[in-house]
Motif scaffolding. Structure first.
Motif, PDB file in Angstrom:
ATOM      1  N   ALA A   1      20.517 112.076  16.766  1.00  0.00           N
ATOM      2  CA  ALA A   1      19.683 111.692  17.749  1.00  0.00           C
ATOM      3  C   ALA A   1      19.968 110.711  18.756  1.00  0.00           C
ATOM      4  CB  ALA A   1      18.106 111.266  17.321  1.00  0.00           C
ATOM      5  N   GLN A   2      20.935 109.727  18.171  1.00  0.00           N
ATOM      6  CA  GLN A   2      21.335 108.533  18.895  1.00  0.00           C
ATOM      7  C   GLN A   2      22.681 108.690  19.565  1.00  0.00           C
ATOM      8  OE1 GLN A   2      18.210 107.192  19.685  1.00  0.00           O
ATOM      9  NE2 GLN A   2      19.032 105.100  18.960  1.00  0.00           N
ATOM     10  N   ALA A   3      23.693 109.402  19.190  1.00  0.00           N
ATOM     11  CA  ALA A   3      24.994 109.521  19.488  1.00  0.00           C
ATOM     12  C   ALA A   3      25.078 110.221  20.711  1.00  0.00           C
ATOM     13  CB  ALA A   3      25.837 110.031  18.337  1.00  0.00           C
ATOM     14  N   PRO A   4      26.077 110.015  21.787  1.00  0.00           N
ATOM     15  CA  PRO A   4      26.415 110.825  22.685  1.00  0.00           C
ATOM     16  C   PRO A   4      26.636 112.501  22.023  1.00  0.00           C
ATOM     17  CG  PRO A   4      27.786 109.131  22.605  1.00  0.00           C
ATOM     18  CD  PRO A   4      27.077 109.193  21.480  1.00  0.00           C
ATOM     19  N   LYS A   5      26.269 113.318  23.116  1.00  0.00           N
ATOM     20  CA  LYS A   5      26.110 114.820  22.626  1.00  0.00           C
ATOM     21  C   LYS A   5      27.675 115.288  22.358  1.00  0.00           C
ATOM     22  CE  LYS A   5      22.337 116.481  25.556  1.00  0.00           C
ATOM     23  NZ  LYS A   5      21.659 115.488  25.499  1.00  0.00           N
ATOM     24  N   LYS A   6      28.682 114.414  23.083  1.00  0.00           N
ATOM     25  CA  LYS A   6      30.068 114.965  22.772  1.00  0.00           C
ATOM     26  C   LYS A   6      30.378 114.749  21.172  1.00  0.00           C
ATOM     27  CE  LYS A   6      34.767 114.078  24.406  1.00  0.00           C
ATOM     28  NZ  LYS A   6      35.544 113.214  25.217  1.00  0.00           N
ATOM     29  N   LEU A   7      30.020 113.632  20.832  1.00  0.00           N
ATOM     30  CA  LEU A   7      30.431 113.114  19.412  1.00  0.00           C
ATOM     31  C   LEU A   7      29.436 114.028  18.540  1.00  0.00           C
ATOM     32  CD1 LEU A   7      30.531 109.144  19.372  1.00  0.00           C
ATOM     33  CD2 LEU A   7      32.349 110.965  19.430  1.00  0.00           C
ATOM     34  N   VAL A   8      28.091 114.388  18.629  1.00  0.00           N
ATOM     35  CA  VAL A   8      27.426 115.255  17.863  1.00  0.00           C
ATOM     36  C   VAL A   8      27.897 116.718  17.800  1.00  0.00           C
ATOM     37  CG1 VAL A   8      25.294 116.049  17.443  1.00  0.00           C
ATOM     38  CG2 VAL A   8      25.257 113.929  18.267  1.00  0.00           C
ATOM     39  N   LYS A   9      28.729 116.889  18.850  1.00  0.00           N
ATOM     40  CA  LYS A   9      29.403 118.362  18.837  1.00  0.00           C
ATOM     41  C   LYS A   9      30.340 118.432  18.103  1.00  0.00           C
ATOM     42  CE  LYS A   9      29.840 121.754  22.438  1.00  0.00           C
ATOM     43  NZ  LYS A   9      29.930 122.059  23.816  1.00  0.00           N
ATOM     44  N   SER A  10      31.231 117.277  18.262  1.00  0.00           N
ATOM     45  CA  SER A  10      32.602 117.070  17.170  1.00  0.00           C
ATOM     46  C   SER A  10      32.097 117.308  15.700  1.00  0.00           C
ATOM     47  CB  SER A  10      33.243 115.876  17.320  1.00  0.00           C
ATOM     48  OG  SER A  10      32.545 114.798  16.916  1.00  0.00           O
ATOM     49  N   LEU A  11      30.963 116.712  15.283  1.00  0.00           N
ATOM     50  CA  LEU A  11      30.442 117.255  13.971  1.00  0.00           C
ATOM     51  C   LEU A  11      30.476 118.393  13.428  1.00  0.00           C
ATOM     52  CD1 LEU A  11      27.420 114.443  13.556  1.00  0.00           C
ATOM     53  CD2 LEU A  11      29.836 114.076  12.494  1.00  0.00           C
ATOM     54  N   ASP A  12      29.878 119.339  14.417  1.00  0.00           N
ATOM     55  CA  ASP A  12      29.368 120.577  14.306  1.00  0.00           C
ATOM     56  C   ASP A  12      30.757 121.901  14.349  1.00  0.00           C
ATOM     57  OD1 ASP A  12      26.977 119.844  13.687  1.00  0.00           O
ATOM     58  OD2 ASP A  12      26.319 120.184  15.655  1.00  0.00           O
ATOM     59  N   SER A  13      31.837 121.045  14.759  1.00  0.00           N
ATOM     60  CA  SER A  13      32.946 122.073  14.908  1.00  0.00           C
ATOM     61  C   SER A  13      33.881 122.012  13.847  1.00  0.00           C
ATOM     62  CB  SER A  13      33.672 121.708  16.240  1.00  0.00           C
ATOM     63  OG  SER A  13      34.168 120.183  16.108  1.00  0.00           O
TER      64      SER A  13
END
Length: 123
Positions: free
Chosen positions: A111-123
């Motif tokens: 919820a708090q991290a930039p979208k780019k960092l969140v996206k890196s979790l899901d790849s």
């Protein structure tokens, strides 16, 4: 064989270690008695420090209503509860649920991290 009781200090250390494994995560100490988890200087988990009563606060946009049904949880103070922040506290001797709080940290980081960092979790 009886299960070894985990101290709240051990739980805090485990949660901090878990949270720091996220991309860009770092600790932040905005005031005494806390060593929080942040990403890009945006806090995603307020954590008490070892030796103090156990406390954790996380932003739970998906699960905050469910979390508030737990006997140890309440809306976070200072108006943060209105934004989906939930705080859990435990007395000395009580064992906080480590896996539940790891899930809270995960939801809050996302919820708090930039979208780019969140996206890196899901790849």
């Amino acid at each position: 064989m009886p299960r070894k009781k985990t101290s709240t200090d051990d739980v805090l250390k485990a949660l901090r270690e878990f949270g720091l494994a996220y991309p860009g995560a770092h600790t932040k100490s905005p005031w005494p008695g806390h060593l929080d988890l942040a990403v890009k200087d945006k806090t995603f988990a307020y954590l008490s420090i070892e030796g103090e009563p156990f406390s954790i606060s996380c932003k739970l946009p998906q699960s905050h209503a469910e979390a508030l049904w737990l006997p140890f949880a309440k809306p976070t103070g200072y108006g943060l509860g209105k934004s989906g922040w939930v705080t859990a506290t435990f007395e000395a001797g009580d064992e906080p649920p480590l896996e539940l709080f790891k899930a809270w940290i995960d939801e809050s980081y996302r919820a708090q991290a930039p979208k780019k960092l969140v996206k890196s979790l899901d790849s």
